[in-house]
Scaffold this motif. Structure first.
Motif, mmCIF file in Angstrom:
data_model
loop_
_atom_site.group_PDB
_atom_site.id
_atom_site.type_symbol
_atom_site.label_atom_id
_atom_site.label_comp_id
_atom_site.label_asym_id
_atom_site.label_seq_id
_atom_site.Cartn_x
_atom_site.Cartn_y
_atom_site.Cartn_z
ATOM 1 N N CYS A 117 -71.742 51.064 -74.550
ATOM 2 C CA CYS A 117 -72.301 50.534 -75.783
ATOM 3 C C CYS A 117 -72.079 51.526 -76.917
ATOM 4 N N GLU A 118 -72.275 51.045 -78.144
ATOM 5 C CA GLU A 118 -72.191 51.905 -79.329
ATOM 6 C C GLU A 118 -73.434 51.678 -80.171
ATOM 7 N N THR A 119 -74.092 52.772 -80.545
ATOM 8 C CA THR A 119 -75.317 52.656 -81.338
ATOM 9 C C THR A 119 -74.982 52.410 -82.797
ATOM 10 N N ALA A 120 -76.021 52.085 -83.546
ATOM 11 C CA ALA A 120 -75.837 51.880 -84.985
ATOM 12 C C ALA A 120 -75.378 53.148 -85.679
ATOM 13 N N ASP A 121 -75.645 54.307 -85.081
ATOM 14 C CA ASP A 121 -75.201 55.594 -85.638
ATOM 15 C C ASP A 121 -73.822 56.006 -85.122
ATOM 16 N N ARG A 122 -73.106 55.083 -84.507
ATOM 17 C CA ARG A 122 -71.732 55.266 -84.024
ATOM 18 C C ARG A 122 -71.640 56.226 -82.831
ATOM 19 N N GLU A 123 -72.707 56.416 -82.100
ATOM 20 C CA GLU A 123 -72.623 57.133 -80.829
ATOM 21 C C GLU A 123 -72.163 56.146 -79.767
ATOM 22 N N GLN A 124 -71.239 56.581 -78.928
ATOM 23 C CA GLN A 124 -70.852 55.719 -77.820
ATOM 24 C C GLN A 124 -71.492 56.272 -76.541
ATOM 25 N N ILE A 125 -72.070 55.357 -75.777
ATOM 26 C CA ILE A 125 -72.811 55.736 -74.582
ATOM 27 C C ILE A 125 -72.297 54.931 -73.408
ATOM 28 N N ASN A 126 -72.068 55.635 -72.322
ATOM 29 C CA ASN A 126 -71.653 54.974 -71.089
ATOM 30 C C ASN A 126 -72.693 55.254 -70.010
ATOM 31 N N VAL A 127 -73.133 54.197 -69.329
ATOM 32 C CA VAL A 127 -74.126 54.325 -68.264
ATOM 33 C C VAL A 127 -73.507 53.792 -66.975
ATOM 34 N N GLU A 128 -73.614 54.603 -65.935
ATOM 35 C CA GLU A 128 -73.055 54.209 -64.642
ATOM 36 C C GLU A 128 -74.101 54.413 -63.558
ATOM 37 N N MET A 129 -74.294 53.374 -62.758
ATOM 38 C CA MET A 129 -75.178 53.460 -61.606
ATOM 39 C C MET A 129 -74.328 53.703 -60.369
ATOM 40 N N GLN A 130 -74.621 54.766 -59.632
ATOM 41 C CA GLN A 130 -73.845 55.092 -58.441
ATOM 42 C C GLN A 130 -74.763 55.159 -57.223
ATOM 43 N N VAL A 131 -74.546 54.227 -56.302
ATOM 44 C CA VAL A 131 -75.304 54.224 -55.050
ATOM 45 C C VAL A 131 -74.567 55.053 -54.001
ATOM 46 N N GLY A 132 -73.244 54.875 -53.919
ATOM 47 C CA GLY A 132 -72.431 55.601 -52.946
ATOM 48 C C GLY A 132 -71.935 56.917 -53.507
ATOM 49 N N ARG A 133 -71.928 57.928 -52.662
ATOM 50 C CA ARG A 133 -71.513 59.265 -53.076
ATOM 51 C C ARG A 133 -70.005 59.340 -53.320
ATOM 52 N N TYR A 134 -69.616 59.999 -54.400
ATOM 53 C CA TYR A 134 -68.219 60.304 -54.690
ATOM 54 C C TYR A 134 -68.017 61.817 -54.587
ATOM 55 N N ARG A 135 -66.889 62.206 -54.022
ATOM 56 C CA ARG A 135 -66.532 63.620 -54.054
ATOM 57 C C ARG A 135 -66.112 63.982 -55.481
ATOM 58 N N HIS A 136 -66.387 65.222 -55.874
ATOM 59 C CA HIS A 136 -65.996 65.728 -57.192
ATOM 60 C C HIS A 136 -66.550 64.842 -58.311
ATOM 61 N N MET A 137 -67.819 64.486 -58.179
ATOM 62 C CA MET A 137 -68.458 63.610 -59.162
ATOM 63 C C MET A 137 -68.383 64.198 -60.563
ATOM 64 N N GLU A 138 -68.538 65.532 -60.660
ATOM 65 C CA GLU A 138 -68.527 66.168 -61.975
ATOM 66 C C GLU A 138 -67.148 66.050 -62.629
ATOM 67 N N LYS A 139 -66.070 66.182 -61.841
ATOM 68 C CA LYS A 139 -64.714 66.072 -62.386
ATOM 69 C C LYS A 139 -64.421 64.626 -62.773
ATOM 70 N N ARG A 140 -64.871 63.712 -61.950
ATOM 71 C CA ARG A 140 -64.696 62.296 -62.254
ATOM 72 C C ARG A 140 -65.389 61.940 -63.566
ATOM 73 N N SER A 141 -66.609 62.446 -63.757
ATOM 74 C CA SER A 141 -67.372 62.159 -64.973
ATOM 75 C C SER A 141 -66.721 62.782 -66.204
ATOM 76 N N LEU A 142 -66.241 64.022 -66.063
ATOM 77 C CA LEU A 142 -65.581 64.683 -67.184
ATOM 78 C C LEU A 142 -64.296 63.969 -67.582
ATOM 79 N N PHE A 143 -63.553 63.509 -66.580
ATOM 80 C CA PHE A 143 -62.320 62.778 -66.868
ATOM 81 C C PHE A 143 -62.624 61.507 -67.650
ATOM 82 N N TYR A 144 -63.637 60.784 -67.197
ATOM 83 C CA TYR A 144 -63.991 59.528 -67.854
ATOM 84 C C TYR A 144 -64.509 59.790 -69.263
#
Length: 287
Positions: A69-96
């Motif tokens: 989503c994008e706020t009225a102040d032009r911030e873009q926000i991404n929300v992700e719900m993760q039930v299953g574990r991913y390896r290297h979650m921090e790298k995956r998040s930084l890439f995205y």
């Protein structure tokens, strides 16, 4: 009344918070996560990427059903719900996050047009070697920690198991939202949430409405199965890799024993390898 569905199912989470008519619910959740109140609170936003959730997309084990989503102040926000574990979650998040940041300006615009990008990961597993359940990361200088280079990026991790294990504070909006999202929440606890928080009351009504819809339940179950299949696939792959590694280790031990002069029968008896396999290994060593 049918059983309450698990709000942490990422398909259902996207239906709860990621559609145009659920915008007030998403605003409430984001303000709780980002600790925005009064004049700093998010007042309005636009939900982006409202793609149709088809059965094929829901059944994709690796598909990401996030909310952008994008706020009225032009911030873009991404929300992700993760039930299953991913390896290297921090790298995956930084890439995205990097991809979202790069996509926030059009060709020909300068860097001043970059939009603040906030990525929020709600995890149904423990991830960070830290005790608190909510951690946010920004760009601060190593020696002078009070100096932030820029506020353009902000990365959040919320670990639900750590929240459940800690004390519950009913006056904290984030605590209330995480209890709403918890499939283990009792009817009595839900009743308390509904009485305290009108936005959560609306969220529970929406969840109840979705739970009564046969198509929603079918896609919910399809997503549950896709996630179970993914977990099972990862488990099988790990076990297979361990077994292959174990076999490779046994072969290496047998090879060393042969090099030290042990006879085929002894190597076979101590390693459990078939005699013929040890003999073949011995012949290879002699070449």
């Amino acid at each position: 009344m049918k059983k309450r569905l698990n709000p942490k199912n990422d398909y259902l989470f996207k239906r709860l918070f990621g559609e145009t008519d659920s915008k007030p619910l998403l605003i409430g959740l984001l303000n709780a996560i980002l600790r925005r109140t009064d004049r700093a609170a998010i007042a309005d936003l636009t939900i982006l990427d409202g793609k149709l959730l088809t059965k094929r997309l829901v059944e994709d084990k690796e598909g990401v059903l996030d909310i952008r989503c994008e706020t009225a102040d032009r911030e873009q926000i991404n929300v992700e719900m993760q039930v299953g574990r991913y390896r290297h979650m921090e790298k995956r998040s930084l890439f995205y996050m990097g991809r979202l940041l790069a996509d926030s300006i059009r060709e020909g615009e300068d860097y001043s047009q970059l939009k603040k990008t906030i990525c929020i990961n709600i995890l149904d597993f423990a991830f960070l070697p830290l005790t608190h359940f909510h951690h946010s990361f920004q760009l601060y200088e190593d020696m002078e920690r009070q100096y932030r280079l820029t506020d353009l990026i902000e990365l959040h991790f919320i670990e639900c198991p750590k929240f459940r294990a800690g004390p519950y504070r009913r006056e904290d909006p984030l605590h209330r939202w995480l209890r709403f999202l918890d499939e283990r929440t009792t009817p009595e606890q839900l009743e308390e949430l509904i009485e305290m928080d009108p936005t959560i009351r609306n969220a529970e009504e929406r969840l109840s409405h979705l739970s009564e819809d046969d198509m929603t339940r079918m896609l919910y179950e399809a997503r549950e199965k896709a996630q179970r299949d993914r977990i099972s696939f990862i488990k099988d792959a790990r076990e297979e890799g361990w077994e292959e590694g174990r076999e490779a280790g046994i072969v290496e031990v047998a090879r060393r024993m042969l090099n030290e002069g042990a006879d085929v029968a002894l190597v076979s008896r101590l390693t459990g390898m078939p005699t013929e396999s040890v003999r073949t290994l011995a012949e290879q060593n002699e070449r």
